[in-house]
Design a protein around this motif. Structure first.
Motif, mmCIF file in Angstrom:
data_model
loop_
_atom_site.group_PDB
_atom_site.id
_atom_site.type_symbol
_atom_site.label_atom_id
_atom_site.label_comp_id
_atom_site.label_asym_id
_atom_site.label_seq_id
_atom_site.Cartn_x
_atom_site.Cartn_y
_atom_site.Cartn_z
ATOM 1 N N PRO A 200 0.790 -1.239 0.000
ATOM 2 C CA PRO A 200 0.000 0.000 0.000
ATOM 3 C C PRO A 200 0.816 1.280 0.000
ATOM 4 O O PRO A 200 0.289 2.333 -0.344
ATOM 5 C CB PRO A 200 -0.842 -0.124 1.276
ATOM 6 C CG PRO A 200 -0.068 -1.051 2.162
ATOM 7 C CD PRO A 200 0.578 -2.032 1.229
ATOM 8 N N GLN A 201 2.086 1.219 0.371
ATOM 9 C CA GLN A 201 2.913 2.431 0.411
ATOM 10 C C GLN A 201 3.741 2.621 -0.858
ATOM 11 O O GLN A 201 4.432 3.624 -0.998
ATOM 12 C CB GLN A 201 3.854 2.381 1.622
ATOM 13 C CG GLN A 201 3.148 2.211 2.961
ATOM 14 C CD GLN A 201 2.125 3.301 3.225
ATOM 15 O OE1 GLN A 201 2.384 4.474 2.976
ATOM 16 N NE2 GLN A 201 0.966 2.920 3.732
ATOM 17 N N GLN A 202 3.683 1.674 -1.767
ATOM 18 C CA GLN A 202 4.547 1.710 -2.942
ATOM 19 C C GLN A 202 3.840 2.325 -4.141
ATOM 20 O O GLN A 202 2.671 2.057 -4.395
ATOM 21 C CB GLN A 202 5.018 0.300 -3.299
ATOM 22 C CG GLN A 202 5.954 0.249 -4.517
ATOM 23 C CD GLN A 202 6.486 -1.142 -4.767
ATOM 24 O OE1 GLN A 202 6.417 -2.016 -3.898
ATOM 25 N NE2 GLN A 202 7.033 -1.377 -5.946
ATOM 26 N N VAL A 203 4.579 3.141 -4.888
ATOM 27 C CA VAL A 203 4.114 3.645 -6.177
ATOM 28 C C VAL A 203 4.644 2.705 -7.255
ATOM 29 O O VAL A 203 5.855 2.522 -7.385
ATOM 30 C CB VAL A 203 4.607 5.079 -6.441
ATOM 31 C CG1 VAL A 203 4.164 5.551 -7.823
ATOM 32 C CG2 VAL A 203 4.096 6.029 -5.365
ATOM 33 N N PHE A 204 3.753 2.092 -8.006
ATOM 34 C CA PHE A 204 4.129 1.138 -9.044
ATOM 35 C C PHE A 204 4.116 1.806 -10.415
ATOM 36 O O PHE A 204 3.128 2.443 -10.794
ATOM 37 C CB PHE A 204 3.152 -0.044 -9.085
ATOM 38 C CG PHE A 204 3.271 -0.987 -7.922
ATOM 39 C CD1 PHE A 204 4.078 -2.119 -8.004
ATOM 40 C CD2 PHE A 204 2.578 -0.758 -6.747
ATOM 41 C CE1 PHE A 204 4.190 -2.992 -6.938
ATOM 42 C CE2 PHE A 204 2.674 -1.630 -5.672
ATOM 43 C CZ PHE A 204 3.490 -2.750 -5.769
ATOM 44 N N SER A 205 5.204 1.650 -11.151
ATOM 45 C CA SER A 205 5.214 2.116 -12.527
ATOM 46 C C SER A 205 4.369 1.175 -13.371
ATOM 47 O O SER A 205 4.035 0.059 -12.952
ATOM 48 C CB SER A 205 6.644 2.140 -13.074
ATOM 49 O OG SER A 205 7.153 0.820 -13.210
ATOM 50 N N ARG A 206 4.023 1.594 -14.575
ATOM 51 C CA ARG A 206 3.253 0.732 -15.466
ATOM 52 C C ARG A 206 4.018 -0.546 -15.761
ATOM 53 O O ARG A 206 3.450 -1.639 -15.822
ATOM 54 C CB ARG A 206 2.927 1.479 -16.755
ATOM 55 C CG ARG A 206 1.959 2.645 -16.560
ATOM 56 C CD ARG A 206 1.874 3.524 -17.802
ATOM 57 N NE ARG A 206 0.914 4.608 -17.616
ATOM 58 C CZ ARG A 206 1.183 5.739 -16.981
ATOM 59 N NH1 ARG A 206 2.393 5.921 -16.438
ATOM 60 N NH2 ARG A 206 0.271 6.687 -16.866
ATOM 61 N N GLU A 207 5.323 -0.415 -15.955
ATOM 62 C CA GLU A 207 6.148 -1.578 -16.256
ATOM 63 C C GLU A 207 6.176 -2.553 -15.077
ATOM 64 O O GLU A 207 6.155 -3.772 -15.267
ATOM 65 C CB GLU A 207 7.572 -1.141 -16.621
ATOM 66 C CG GLU A 207 7.694 -0.409 -17.952
ATOM 67 C CD GLU A 207 7.182 1.021 -17.910
ATOM 68 O OE1 GLU A 207 6.990 1.563 -16.781
ATOM 69 O OE2 GLU A 207 6.947 1.598 -18.982
ATOM 70 N N GLN A 208 6.236 -2.026 -13.853
ATOM 71 C CA GLN A 208 6.237 -2.897 -12.672
ATOM 72 C C GLN A 208 4.917 -3.655 -12.544
ATOM 73 O O GLN A 208 4.893 -4.831 -12.201
ATOM 74 C CB GLN A 208 6.496 -2.064 -11.413
ATOM 75 C CG GLN A 208 7.930 -1.606 -11.260
ATOM 76 C CD GLN A 208 8.105 -0.697 -10.058
ATOM 77 O OE1 GLN A 208 7.306 0.212 -9.816
ATOM 78 N NE2 GLN A 208 9.161 -0.936 -9.288
ATOM 79 N N LEU A 209 3.810 -2.977 -12.834
ATOM 80 C CA LEU A 209 2.510 -3.643 -12.771
ATOM 81 C C LEU A 209 2.393 -4.707 -13.855
ATOM 82 O O LEU A 209 1.851 -5.787 -13.623
ATOM 83 C CB LEU A 209 1.379 -2.618 -12.890
ATOM 84 C CG LEU A 209 1.173 -1.726 -11.658
ATOM 85 C CD1 LEU A 209 0.133 -0.653 -11.946
ATOM 86 C CD2 LEU A 209 0.760 -2.545 -10.447
ATOM 87 N N LEU A 210 2.919 -4.413 -15.051
ATOM 88 C CA LEU A 210 2.913 -5.416 -16.113
ATOM 89 C C LEU A 210 3.706 -6.646 -15.689
ATOM 90 O O LEU A 210 3.280 -7.782 -15.909
ATOM 91 C CB LEU A 210 3.511 -4.842 -17.403
ATOM 92 C CG LEU A 210 2.565 -4.110 -18.349
ATOM 93 C CD1 LEU A 210 3.333 -3.592 -19.553
ATOM 94 C CD2 LEU A 210 1.434 -5.011 -18.806
#
Length: 259
Positions: A200-210
């Motif tokens: 919940p504290q992390q900002v995920f880049s689009r690439e990380q979510l992929l």
């Protein structure tokens, strides 16, 4: 035995896939038109289905609309989370994004290798298994006491509690609920939301979510994440429009609110 529904009107492609899948020890049910799919899914043959391989262009309809019917209008809950991989001769990026927005989990553009398609299916199932296994190890630091009893259930349920409310995930039927309301999400959308909930504290880049939802991120488009996030937000709005669950960090990616 693994049971695959193949919806493809080209006999040559269908035979090639049937041979490859049978080498894996999988049972194949082949349909060559769209009109036969929903009746089959409502029959006893569909009870043990593991995935659907579906051509986008069919002689009496299109796979995209059919996928949407399966995801959102079928009265069989188990089918709404069934992995769907599209076969498409369309190379346009918009068509591929549309397929994922309709609820597809992956796609193979023709011409393709049957062995690659098999590998993609195995990757989807492996991710589902990892999500189930994570239930025995991963809980939010603010986990409610109710989760103690739910984790004793077979399948290891998860409970997350944060500023947006209480979330429950039941891996036995892939059910994710928020505010005691079941969310109608595709496999990919559910995985994205679970990824955010578990960090919940992390900002995920689009690439990380992929990378979190696909073993083949290089074959997927990072901007499809935007489409999935839009779809997730739309579903969350049917439960509560007053709460912003997912925040967009411009130039960075996405996170739960607040990050």
């Amino acid at each position: 035995m693994t049971h695959i529904l193949l919806v493809e009107d080209d006999p040559a492609i269908a035979m090639s896939l049937k041979v490859t899948c049978k080498r894996e020890g999988w049972q194949i049910t082949w349909l060559d038109n769209a009109s036969s799919v929903l009746p089959m899914l409502h029959s006893h043959e569909a009870q043990d289905l593991s995935a659907i391989i579906m051509d986008v262009g069919l002689p009496d309809g299109d796979g995209l609309s059919l996928c949407q019917q399966i995801r959102h209008t079928t009265d069989i809950d188990a089918l709404k989370d069934l992995p769907i991989v599209f076969l498409t001769a369309r190379s346009d990026e918009v068509d591929r994004i549309l397929g994922l927005e309709m609820g597809g989990d992956d796609y193979c553009a023709k011409p393709f290798s049957p062995r690659e398609l098999v590998a993609r299916l195995k990757a989807i199932w492996r991710r589902e298994q990892l999500i189930q296994q994570s239930g025995s190890h991963t809980t939010n630091s603010n986990e409610s006491t109710d989760n103690t009893s739910s984790n004793n259930l077979s399948g290891q349920a998860l409970t997350f509690e944060n500023q947006s409310g209480v979330w429950h995930y039941q891996p036995l039927n892939y059910s994710l609920t928020w505010q005691q309301q079941k969310l109608e999400l595709s496999n990919t959308e559910r995985k994205i939301l679970l990824t955010l909930l578990q960090a919940p504290q992390q900002v995920f880049s689009r690439e990380q979510l992929l990378s979190a939802v696909s073993d083949y991120p290089d074959h997927r488009l990072a901007r499809t994440i935007d489409s999935h996030i839009k779809s997730i937000r739309k579903q969350l709005a049917t439960v509560d429009t007053s709460i912003e669950v997912i925040h967009t960090h411009r130039g960075l990616g996405y996170a739960l609110c607040p990050a």
